[in-house]
Write a protein that holds these residues in place. Sequence first.
Motif, PDB file in Angstrom:
ATOM      1  N   ASP A 483       0.729  -1.230   0.104  1.00 11.30           N
ATOM      2  CA  ASP A 483      -0.005   0.033   0.034  1.00 11.30           C
ATOM      3  C   ASP A 483       0.911   1.238   0.176  1.00 11.30           C
ATOM      4  O   ASP A 483       0.685   2.371  -0.669  1.00 11.30           O
ATOM      5  N   ASN A 486       2.567   1.527  -3.330  1.00  5.55           N
ATOM      6  CA  ASN A 486       1.654   2.205  -4.501  1.00  5.55           C
ATOM      7  C   ASN A 486       1.302   3.449  -4.488  1.00  5.55           C
ATOM      8  O   ASN A 486       1.078   4.208  -5.300  1.00  5.55           O
ATOM      9  N   ASP A 487       1.014   3.937  -2.954  1.00  3.62           N
ATOM     10  CA  ASP A 487       0.969   5.396  -2.750  1.00  3.62           C
ATOM     11  C   ASP A 487       2.014   6.177  -3.357  1.00  3.62           C
ATOM     12  O   ASP A 487       1.725   7.174  -3.639  1.00  3.62           O
ATOM     13  N   SER A 488       3.359   5.645  -3.153  1.00  2.40           N
ATOM     14  CA  SER A 488       4.516   6.598  -3.455  1.00  2.40           C
ATOM     15  C   SER A 488       4.528   6.785  -4.913  1.00  2.40           C
ATOM     16  O   SER A 488       4.687   7.544  -5.529  1.00  2.40           O
ATOM     17  N   ALA A 490       1.692   6.350  -6.890  1.00  2.22           N
ATOM     18  CA  ALA A 490       0.569   7.400  -7.031  1.00  2.22           C
ATOM     19  C   ALA A 490       1.224   8.944  -7.041  1.00  2.22           C
ATOM     20  O   ALA A 490       1.008   9.865  -7.692  1.00  2.22           O
ATOM     21  N   ASP A 491       1.877   9.081  -5.841  1.00  5.11           N
ATOM     22  CA  ASP A 491       2.558  10.353  -5.608  1.00  5.11           C
ATOM     23  C   ASP A 491       3.348  10.987  -6.737  1.00  5.11           C
ATOM     24  O   ASP A 491       3.443  12.083  -7.030  1.00  5.11           O
TER      25      ASP A 491
END
Length: 495
Positions: A483, A486-488, A490-491
């Motif tokens: 998670d 994946n967030d990194s 997306a950022d």
Amino acid sequence: MTQTAERPPGDYDFVVVSNRLPVDRVVAPDGSASWQQSPGGLVTALEPVMRARDGAWIGWSGQPDLDFEPFDSDGIQVVPVRLSARDVENYYEGFSNDTLWPLYHDVIAPPTYHREWWDTYVEVNQRFAEAAAAASAPGAVVWVQDYQLQLVPKMLRLLRPDLTIGFFDHIPFPPYGIYSQLPWRTQIIEGLLGADVIGFQRVADANNFSRAVRRLKGYTTKSPIIEVPLVDDSEGVRVTAPIRRAKEFRPVIAKAFPISIDSASWEDLARTPSVQARARQIRADLGNPKTIMLGVDRLDYTKGIGHRLKAFGELLTDGSVAVEDVTLVQVASPSRERVQTYMRLRDEIELTVGRINGDFATISHTAISYHHHGYPREEMAALYLAADIMLVTALRDGMNLVAKEYVATRFDDDGVLLLSEFAGAADELSKAVLINPHDIDGLKEAILGAIAMPDRERSARMRSLRKRVLGNDVEKWSREFLDVLNDSAADGRRG
Ligand code: F6P
């Protein structure tokens, strides 16, 4: 296990890279060979993610000089990387296990520094990076595992700037005063900083890493973010995505993600009637002593096996325990047997076991039941159930999953876990009896305390430990890491 022809490379959305593959090459007595899934928790945790996301797993077969084609293993594409006998000697036995391993475990044994080992480590890491680059689809997520492959993140970013790269360090990351011995300390730091997210077992490991980054690279760290300047990054790491160029630095996250086990499956195994019957049989075969103590380790100098034997030997010598009442079962599975320090350790341990048994065993009672083998999970679960006291006396350990396996199997809320404060597991399992293995008198007292511990205290402690271990399993560990990864990603896309 079904094995089918491979799919075209460059096609996988989720790629795991580790030194060993999740399958072992097994040769039958008739000479026929097949691949069998190894029972580790990492495979169990990642299997569903790999199936759901078109996964490939890149690693070494465990045997030198053998070439294997990629193949499908129950929905996971397995991509074997070839290591020559010289690679095994220099990269695996040498740099990984005779330089990095002792250095990262607080120099319990002296690390050996050889420039040719380092050269092979670089070559082999490059080979793994190229295999990962070739297997990954555009924009794929690649998760690199452990200290054998610390250069892969940077090498891979150079080859494939479009990828999102995670790294997890399964062993401790040492304090700077120790780490700074390494002649190639800067290259390793740069290698790791090629990742978007770097996971560690403990908060202290992540802090040690960030400090090394500050000391060696001068980068700003605002926990958990390390700001890798793009201008410096461009030395070796080409950052081509335009949105990333707009920033002054590339944020790299360095954070603790304590690994765990497939807790429910260990409990299920322990609940099976055949495993429970086997646990009873083990007790009977040992002569039904009042207390069975258990140690389960790879035969490694980091595990403090000698310290535990010393404490038990002294308890027998001073008459605090009698051989008829207390038996120690020690499973010491063979490991890295061609490395000198491991050969010496085996001699030392087996000499000590022989002496203690020679001095104290009777015809009907052994002091130490010593086993230099690995055992299948069923037998391990039965041993855990049979053990009144589990001894984890590591001098330094990234996590120690044996401690968690013991807790997971004890659905009866019984058993006492003696746990070294130098194992990563101690951060979470504070209701264990925490010990300093260097303090032999303290260890002896803790053993006597565990033998005499009242039922109510035993079950209260075990209930609390079980809550931690069952509530934080390896599936949750991988989900949390992925998670954040994946967030990194997306950022990064948003800029
Ligand atoms: O925990 C570190 C580790 O290297 C793991 O990656 C591995 O499963 C275990 O120790 C055994 O080591 P090896 O692969 O050298 O036998």
